[in-house]
Design an enzyme around this catalytic site. Structure first.
Site, PDB file in Angstrom:
ATOM      1  N   ILE A   1      11.368  -5.371 -20.840  1.00  0.00           N
ATOM      2  CA  ILE A   1      11.883  -6.748 -20.877  1.00  0.00           C
ATOM      3  C   ILE A   1      10.986  -7.697 -20.082  1.00  0.00           C
ATOM      4  O   ILE A   1      11.417  -8.762 -19.645  1.00  0.00           O
ATOM      5  CB  ILE A   1      13.340  -6.803 -20.386  1.00  0.00           C
ATOM      6  CG1 ILE A   1      13.463  -6.277 -18.942  1.00  0.00           C
ATOM      7  CG2 ILE A   1      14.245  -6.000 -21.306  1.00  0.00           C
ATOM      8  CD1 ILE A   1      14.876  -6.469 -18.353  1.00  0.00           C
TER       9      ILE A   1
ATOM     10  N   ARG B   1       8.556   5.709  -3.930  1.00  0.00           N
ATOM     11  CA  ARG B   1       7.138   5.592  -4.233  1.00  0.00           C
ATOM     12  C   ARG B   1       6.943   4.427  -5.207  1.00  0.00           C
ATOM     13  O   ARG B   1       7.640   4.335  -6.218  1.00  0.00           O
ATOM     14  CB  ARG B   1       6.695   6.889  -4.881  1.00  0.00           C
ATOM     15  CG  ARG B   1       5.212   7.002  -5.072  1.00  0.00           C
ATOM     16  CD  ARG B   1       4.924   8.437  -5.502  1.00  0.00           C
ATOM     17  NE  ARG B   1       3.491   8.641  -5.692  1.00  0.00           N
ATOM     18  CZ  ARG B   1       3.003   9.717  -6.297  1.00  0.00           C
ATOM     19  NH1 ARG B   1       3.830  10.655  -6.751  1.00  0.00           N
ATOM     20  NH2 ARG B   1       1.715   9.860  -6.440  1.00  0.00           N
ATOM     21  N   ILE B   2       6.009   3.554  -4.897  1.00  0.00           N
ATOM     22  CA  ILE B   2       5.698   2.438  -5.792  1.00  0.00           C
ATOM     23  C   ILE B   2       4.666   2.936  -6.809  1.00  0.00           C
ATOM     24  O   ILE B   2       3.545   3.306  -6.456  1.00  0.00           O
ATOM     25  CB  ILE B   2       5.176   1.229  -4.987  1.00  0.00           C
ATOM     26  CG1 ILE B   2       6.257   0.736  -4.010  1.00  0.00           C
ATOM     27  CG2 ILE B   2       4.719   0.114  -5.924  1.00  0.00           C
ATOM     28  CD1 ILE B   2       7.553   0.272  -4.649  1.00  0.00           C
TER      29      ILE B   2
ATOM     30  N   ASN C   1       3.340   1.403  -9.568  1.00  0.00           N
ATOM     31  CA  ASN C   1       2.298   0.459  -9.966  1.00  0.00           C
ATOM     32  C   ASN C   1       2.419  -0.782  -9.091  1.00  0.00           C
ATOM     33  O   ASN C   1       3.307  -1.605  -9.292  1.00  0.00           O
ATOM     34  CB  ASN C   1       2.460   0.094 -11.455  1.00  0.00           C
ATOM     35  CG  ASN C   1       1.357  -0.850 -11.929  1.00  0.00           C
ATOM     36  OD1 ASN C   1       0.882  -1.714 -11.168  1.00  0.00           O
ATOM     37  ND2 ASN C   1       0.947  -0.700 -13.171  1.00  0.00           N
TER      38      ASN C   1
ATOM     39  N   THR D   1       2.598  -4.394 -11.003  1.00  0.00           N
ATOM     40  CA  THR D   1       3.837  -4.791 -11.673  1.00  0.00           C
ATOM     41  C   THR D   1       5.009  -4.791 -10.697  1.00  0.00           C
ATOM     42  O   THR D   1       5.927  -5.595 -10.823  1.00  0.00           O
ATOM     43  CB  THR D   1       4.125  -3.860 -12.875  1.00  0.00           C
ATOM     44  OG1 THR D   1       4.081  -2.506 -12.434  1.00  0.00           O
ATOM     45  CG2 THR D   1       3.108  -4.068 -13.989  1.00  0.00           C
TER      46      THR D   1
ATOM     47  N   LYS E   1      12.293   4.644  -6.544  1.00  0.00           N
ATOM     48  CA  LYS E   1      13.587   3.955  -6.608  1.00  0.00           C
ATOM     49  C   LYS E   1      13.397   2.723  -7.493  1.00  0.00           C
ATOM     50  O   LYS E   1      12.272   2.275  -7.707  1.00  0.00           O
ATOM     51  CB  LYS E   1      14.031   3.520  -5.214  1.00  0.00           C
ATOM     52  CG  LYS E   1      14.366   4.684  -4.274  1.00  0.00           C
ATOM     53  CD  LYS E   1      14.750   4.188  -2.889  1.00  0.00           C
ATOM     54  CE  LYS E   1      15.162   5.358  -1.975  1.00  0.00           C
ATOM     55  NZ  LYS E   1      15.451   4.910  -0.590  1.00  0.00           N
ATOM     56  N   GLY E   2      14.496   2.164  -7.986  1.00  0.00           N
ATOM     57  CA  GLY E   2      14.382   0.970  -8.832  1.00  0.00           C
ATOM     58  C   GLY E   2      13.963  -0.239  -8.013  1.00  0.00           C
ATOM     59  O   GLY E   2      14.272  -0.340  -6.827  1.00  0.00           O
TER      60      GLY E   2
ATOM     61  N   GLU F   1      15.865  -5.290  -9.093  1.00  0.00           N
ATOM     62  CA  GLU F   1      16.935  -6.158  -8.619  1.00  0.00           C
ATOM     63  C   GLU F   1      16.934  -6.399  -7.118  1.00  0.00           C
ATOM     64  O   GLU F   1      17.414  -7.434  -6.658  1.00  0.00           O
ATOM     65  CB  GLU F   1      18.281  -5.602  -9.097  1.00  0.00           C
ATOM     66  CG  GLU F   1      18.419  -5.808 -10.597  1.00  0.00           C
ATOM     67  CD  GLU F   1      19.515  -4.984 -11.242  1.00  0.00           C
ATOM     68  OE1 GLU F   1      20.599  -5.519 -11.441  1.00  0.00           O
ATOM     69  OE2 GLU F   1      19.265  -3.808 -11.558  1.00  0.00           O
TER      70      GLU F   1
HETATM   71 MO1  MOS Z   1      20.534  -5.779 -14.632  1.00  0.00          MO
HETATM   72  S1  MOS Z   1      21.828  -7.284 -14.152  1.00  0.00           S
HETATM   73  O1  MOS Z   1      21.554  -4.412 -14.384  1.00  0.00           O
HETATM   74  O2  MOS Z   1      20.174  -5.956 -16.268  1.00  0.00           O
END
Ligand code: MOS
Length: 694
Positions: A460, A584-585, A587, A590, A657-658, A661
């Site tokens: 996205i 761990r990052i 990239n 990005t 980790k993500g 957000e």
């Molecule tokens: Mo995100 S708000 O979980 O697309």
């Protein structure tokens, strides 16, 4: 087969970057399609009521108009859980802007003209659209998110709070916020017999495929959802939206492909938004700032069609050691558009409240706000009692202290000015959970030494296909240019949505697994690939079941410096610094963009963004980007982003980790805390418009 540098952790540029900047990347309504027709929706003009008549005579007088659809003649849909998708099925209007009719024509102009010429008559009913803390309709929902309890209670909050040496009791408010991705919600729909193909702008092709199959009563294999490129979503495209249902319905009726791109002035009503929140926080502490009792009580709203209950108090179950605590959510059902996910739903508004309150507590105790947070660092996750898989919040705060020059800060309030400008700085913590969702992938070795990896992932704008290519090449042990990763189609192995910052883990894990096994199989064959190639499929359902119980979250610290103009009341951010600990990052290029994007959105939340519900019309007043203000380049200073090297073996094979957000979480509080430091004015209701400081 050697690589010159480790592929995981290298700053690879986006694979589709050239396509995007040269305009050849195709979005949902960019595909050339023969005999295509165009659809334009008619939004309901009442906030609640019944449609009594639909007069299409004038619209149909134009020979370019192919059809006018309404509840009277639209094809019947099967039920799904998501009632916002039951478009044109009933004369009942649940909120203003819900679709009442649809015009379909051979040109966009004719469709738009026809939509304006359709006369819809309504029997309006009284509506209720304003959230208040004592709204009579407030109730305790069953849960706030899938499986999250509404309320949690530990120890004896009331007694300990009543006896505390220092008490804070404050109410924080966040307004409704709209996602407003650059590409509006849009779809091109085409039927071939009972096969439906849609080019759709969404965050999850597999999820949209399943919902369309349900709605049209077809096998999932009959539905093909393509989302090759997506111009942002921020949560608003995490579920199927009504535009794609309308496009598919219209294409069936007129027996031609149909394109439907929602005009921006319709998005606010039908593509979700972040609910407004009213959050009361009470903290009882000792004079050194040790939190003994913490209550975080959230009031928010859903629509008559349901929607998502913003889980804003959940952060208080994670962040600080508080032996006595209470977290609650109460919600009321209003005649408003249906709320949904917006970047860090729950954590983002919740941390505005909690991190503003921690700043207030620091001042009340005379403790440095960073030291206060360090003093309240828990040893295990406070609510669950589980150990953290890794938690480096203190390291983020310390690293930020050094980089920001926090020790040079004079803690006195409103103590620094340059002419008419007051200058201040503030800090706040960030947190976001680590989610993984079961997904599938396939890896294929060709006889020519090339590799193809398939996964129904959605890029996205995050760089997902680039990072997946790094993960695949790393696992295969081959250079990047030997690997092609295909994403963006529900015809690929099913995968989860690009949401909850879970994409890289959820898709990367099965990609890693399939590629690792493929490499082993090829090694066993002495690297002679069979003529027809070799394919390995992987899914991670069992790997997820086998994981040990840990509290898994990313953390961060955000620092802001602001100037407030004492003549105009305008706040400008001078500096923003974020330091994150997110595994761990994979990239850095990005990843940095993700953090900066989140922090920029947090700056918008602090100073600019907010939708205003018009109580008379039951409508949001802001219907375009001229009235819903997002930060422009001139509003955003250079944003400084760093991260801690974090090794966490309890995550996934990549150790990540993500990061999509966490960047927005805490930014608004850091800015509001800086505004307080600059001016002595505590802003507890966002956004910090000039008017509230004057
Ligand atoms: Mo995100 S708000 O979980 O697309």
């Amino acid at each position: 087969m050697t690589t010159t540098r480790p592929l995981l952790g290298s700053p690879m540029t986006r694979l589709e970057g050239r396509e995007k900047v040269t305009g050849t990347a195709r979005y949902a309504v960019d595909y050339p399609v023969d005999r295509v027709a165009y659809a334009w929706p008619v939004p309901a003009a009442v906030a609640r009521g019944e449609i009594t008549a639909v007069d299409a005579t004038a619209a149909l007088a134009d020979p370019a108009v192919l059809a006018v659809l309404s509840y009277e003649n639209a094809p019947r849909l099967h039920d799904t859980d998501d009632r916002t998708l039951a478009v044109l099925q009933s004369p009942h209007i649940a909120h203003r802007g819900q679709f009442a009719a649809l015009a379909v024509a051979t040109s966009l102009e004719a469709a738009r003209g026809a939509a304006a010429a359709i006369r819809v008559a309504y029997a309006p009913e009284p509506h209720d659209v304003i959230l208040t803390r004592d709204h009579p309709g407030l109730y305790k929902p069953d849960e706030v998110d899938e499986g999250m309890p509404t309320d949690r209670e530990h120890g004896d909050f009331d007694t300990v709070y009543a006896r505390a040496q220092v008490r804070l009791d404050a109410v924080y408010e966040t307004p409704p916020l709209h996602n407003h991705p650059l590409e509006p919600h849009a779809a091109t729909a085409m039927w071939d017999g009972d096969d439906l193909t849609v080019y759709d702008s969404n965050q999850g092709a597999t999820a949209v495929q399943h919902v369309l199959a349900e709605l049209f009563g077809l096998a999932t294999g009959k539905i093909h959802v393509i989302n090759e490129h997506v111009g942002g979503g921020f949560g608003s495209k995490g579920t199927a939206r009504p535009h794609v249902v309308l496009a598919a319905m219209a294409a069936r009726v007129v027996r031609r492909p149909v394109k439907l791109a929602l005009p921006r002035n319709q998005l606010a009503a039908v593509t979700g938004h972040r609910s407004p929140t009213i959050q009361r926080i009470r903290i009882g502490a000792d004079t050194e700032g040790h939190v003994q009792a913490l209550a975080h009580e959230v009031t928010t709203q859903i629509s008559a069609l349901d929607g998502f209950v913003e889980p804003a108090a959940v952060v208080s179950r994670v962040m600080y050691a508080a032996p006595n605590s209470r977290t609650t959510h109460r919600v009321t059902r209003l005649d408003v558009p249906t709320p949904s996910w917006m970047r860090a739903p729950g954590e983002c508004p919740g941390m505005f409240a909690l991190e503003s309150a921690m700043d207030e507590l620091a001042i009340a105790c005379g403790v440095d706000p960073i030291e206060l947070r360090v003093r309240n660092e828990p040893t295990v996750e406070p609510d669950s009692g589980l150990p953290f898989s890794s938690r480096h919040l203190v390291e983020c705060l310390r690293e930020g202290t050094r980089r920001f020059g926090w020790h040079d800060r004079d803690p006195r309030i409103a103590g620094k000015h340059e002419g008419r400008l007051l200058i201040g700085s503030g800090v706040a913590a960030s947190t976001y959970p680590v989610y993984v969702m079961a997904s599938h992938a396939e890896a294929h070795a060709g006889p020519d030494g090339s590799y193809e990896v398939h996964v129904s992932a959605s890029d996205i704008g995050t760089g997902a296909r680039t990072v997946l290519t790094q993960i695949a090449a790393d696992a295969l042990g081959v250079p990047l240019d030997r690997v092609r990763v295909r994403v963006g189609s529900s015809d690929l192995p099913p995968a989860s949505v690009a949401g909850a910052s879970s994409g890289t883990a959820s898709w990367g894990w099965p990609v890693h697994k399939a590629c690792t096994e493929l490499r082993q199989r090829l090694e066993a064959l002495g690297h002679s690939v069979p003529e027809q190639g070799l394919t390995v499929a992987a899914d991670i359902a069992e790997d997820l079941d086998d994981r040990e119980d840990y509290a898994r979250h990313a953390f961060g610290a955000q620092f802001a410096e602001v100037q407030v103009d004492t003549v105009t009341g305008e706040t400008r951010v001078r500096r923003l610094l974020g330091v994150f600990a997110a595994g761990r990052i994979l990239n850095p290029r990005t990843a940095r963009s993700q953090f900066i994007g989140g922090m920029t959105m947090g700056l918008g939340m602090a100073l600019l963004e907010g939708s205003t519900m018009d109580p008379a019309f039951g409508d949001y007043a802001e219907r375009d980007l001229a009235s819903y203000h997002v930060p422009a380049c001139a509003d955003v200073p250079e944003i400084d982003v760093h991260w801690i090297e974090e090794e966490d073996p309890q995550l996934n094979p990549m150790g990540s980790k993500g990061i999509g957000e966490i960047g927005i979480v805490g930014t608004a509080a850091a800015i509001a805390n800086a505004v307080h430091h600059a001016t002595g004015v505590r802003i507890r209701a966002l956004p910090i418009h000039p008017a509230v400081l004057m």
